[in-house]
Scaffold this active site. Structure first.
Site, PDB file in Angstrom:
ATOM      1  CE1 TYR A 196      36.482  45.499  33.815  1.00 36.73           C
ATOM      2  CE2 TYR A 196      34.325  44.569  33.342  1.00 36.73           C
ATOM      3  CZ  TYR A 196      35.546  45.076  32.902  1.00 36.73           C
ATOM      4  OH  TYR A 196      35.816  45.140  31.560  1.00 36.73           O
ATOM      5  CG  ASP A 231      41.040  40.801  39.217  1.00 37.61           C
ATOM      6  OD1 ASP A 231      40.063  40.935  38.456  1.00 37.61           O
ATOM      7  OD2 ASP A 231      42.136  41.366  39.015  1.00 37.61           O
ATOM      8  CE  LYS A 278      42.964  48.315  36.084  1.00 41.84           C
ATOM      9  NZ  LYS A 278      42.232  49.229  35.211  1.00 41.84           N
TER      10      LYS A 278
END
Ligand code: KE4
Length: 432
Positions: A147, A242, A270
């Protein structure tokens, strides 16, 4: 099993579903995959969440990764509070943006230049555009179950909430947007080699979660990441890591340092925001230099490099950089959790897999060894839901989906892990 009293959460959820789709601002929070309804959080401190009914939970989500030091670390709160007195957003350059970029470049060897954004999705979307602009090619390779945020081109066989919802792809994504996204199988270099062969000189980049943390937690097998590096080099494509989850979590150099593989571009989110909205992408100077206003790949953001978010992120990154013992602690707690869980599964002869590295783990309710999307999908999501609900009602807040990771923070203690393991053992005792 006494259920937590969640009267106030129930009345809030009744209102929420009238005002927001599914009552939430991000699908996975809705508890659709585990039944029941979400609890509403009133406050958080260290490793604990407190819901509006006064129930306390050991938090194993940590806002999906940002809260690596635990919630409301005094040093982060103090720095942010001070910055707020000076201004919340300028829409003009600030020294904090320079400091953040220089700090990330100092900490991660593969970073020569960095651009800030406001989310992981934005960072990945922009990095893909830069890869396409730099190579002059349109196609990208991603992996089933990975994702990378909700940009159209990436919502193809995605993980996380997409996988949780059981929809292979999202509606509303025009064929034209998805047609250049090719999907390979995680840990299967042959599937990548075949795509390069079938799309000779057409692939701009391979984007990969170096540790796949959105189909549960799948580790790269020996040689997988190195193989991707080689295939990209041999085919004139860029390798895009990623690291929105793994960045600064698997050590200060993230997964690229942990596995010793140098990507061309890396995306972040994050942890670098310390809990504030943030994203970033960075890498080789020659690649990043094509980004506007220096080059002709456009990318922008009203709140990109926001001083409050930068302040939170810089403070958190500096703490991580100056205290390597934090990673020793995170790794030890992660190992304690995995070993304790494995002991329980053996004792009760449960067909359950435990995977993980450092402070990231996943418990898969399946007898098959999980190494990619297909094997992750063999997990019994009903069994997971029952386990999740029991653990929640004993004050252990895990991600409400079989396909999310378990996040441990520096604020967790051995006592917390042992308490969670005691509850886990009780569950399998009660429900053999
Ligand atoms: P955001 O746009 O949500 O900041 O980041 C997207 C993203 C990109 N890349 C990776 C590897 C990610 O894990 C994410 C987002 N992670 C999910 C958790 N699995 C966010 C949780 C949510 O969607 O609510």
């Amino acid at each position: 099993m006494a259920k937590f009293e969640i009267t106030k959460s129930k009345s809030l959820f009744k209102r929420a579903v009238c005002a927001m789709p599914g009552g939430v601002n991000s699908p996975v929070r809705a508890f659709k995959a585990v039944g029941g309804q979400p609890v509403f959080i009133e406050s958080a401190k260290g490793q604990y969440l407190y819901d509006v009914d006064g129930n306390r939970y050991i938090d194993y989500i940590g806002s999906w990764g940002p809260m690596i030091l635990g919630h409301n670390d005094e040093r982060v709160v103090e720095a942010v509070t001070k910055q707020m007195q000076k201004g919340i957003s300028y829409g003009a350059p600030s020294s904090l943006e320079v400091e953040m970029a220089e700090l990330m470049i100092e900490m991660v060897p593969s970073l020569e230049m960095v651009r800030m954004a406001n989310s992981g999705t934005e960072a990945v979307m922009s990095a893909i555009r830069v890869a396409r602009g730099f190579t002059g090619r349109d196609k990208i390779i991603k992996f089933e179950g990975c994702y990378h945020g909700h940009a159209d081109a990436l919502l193809v066989k995605a993980g996380s909430g997409v996988m949780t919802a059981g929809v292979p792809d999202s509606s509303g994504v025009p064929e034209g947007c998805a047609k250049d996204t090719l999907t390979a199988e995680y840990n299967n270099l042959e599937s990548v080699r075949a795509l390069f062969a079938e799309n000779y000189n057409e692939i701009a980049c391979v984007i990969v979660e170096p540790v796949a943390a959105n189909m549960g937690l799948v580790l790269p097998e020996e040689g997988f990441l190195a193989g991707l590096r080689k295939l990209c080099d041999n085919n004139g494509a860029l390798l895009l890591f990623d690291e929105v989850i793994t960045g600064f979590r698997l050590g200060i150099k993230g997964a690229s340092g942990y596995y010793g593989i140098k990507p061309d571009i890396t995306t972040y989110g994050k942890i670098i925001g310390g809990g504030m909205p943030v994203g970033a992408y960075g890498g080789r100077k020659d690649i990043m230099s094509i980004t506007a206003p220096l080059g002709n790949v456009y990318q922008a953001g009203t709140l990109s490099g926001n001083p409050v978010a930068m302040c939170a992120g810089i403070t958190q990154l500096r703490i991580l950089k100056d205290s390597p013992e934090i990673y020793t602690h995170l790794d030890a707690l992660g190992e304690r959790f995995r070993q304790g869980a494995a002991r329980i599964f053996t004792k009760y002869k449960k067909n359950i897999q435990i995977s993980g590295t450092g402070s990231l783990s996943c418990i898969y309710f399946t007898g098959s060894e999980v190494h990619d999307y297909r094997t992750a999908k063999t997990a019994d999501t009903e069994a997971f839901a029952k386990y999740f609900t029991y653990m929640l009602n004993r004050g252990n807040y895990f991600g409400p989906s079989q396909f999310e990771a378990v996040f441990i923070s520096d604020a967790h203690t051995e006592r917390d892990i042992d308490k969670t393991l005691e509850d886990m053992e009780e569950y399998f005792e009660l429900y053999p």
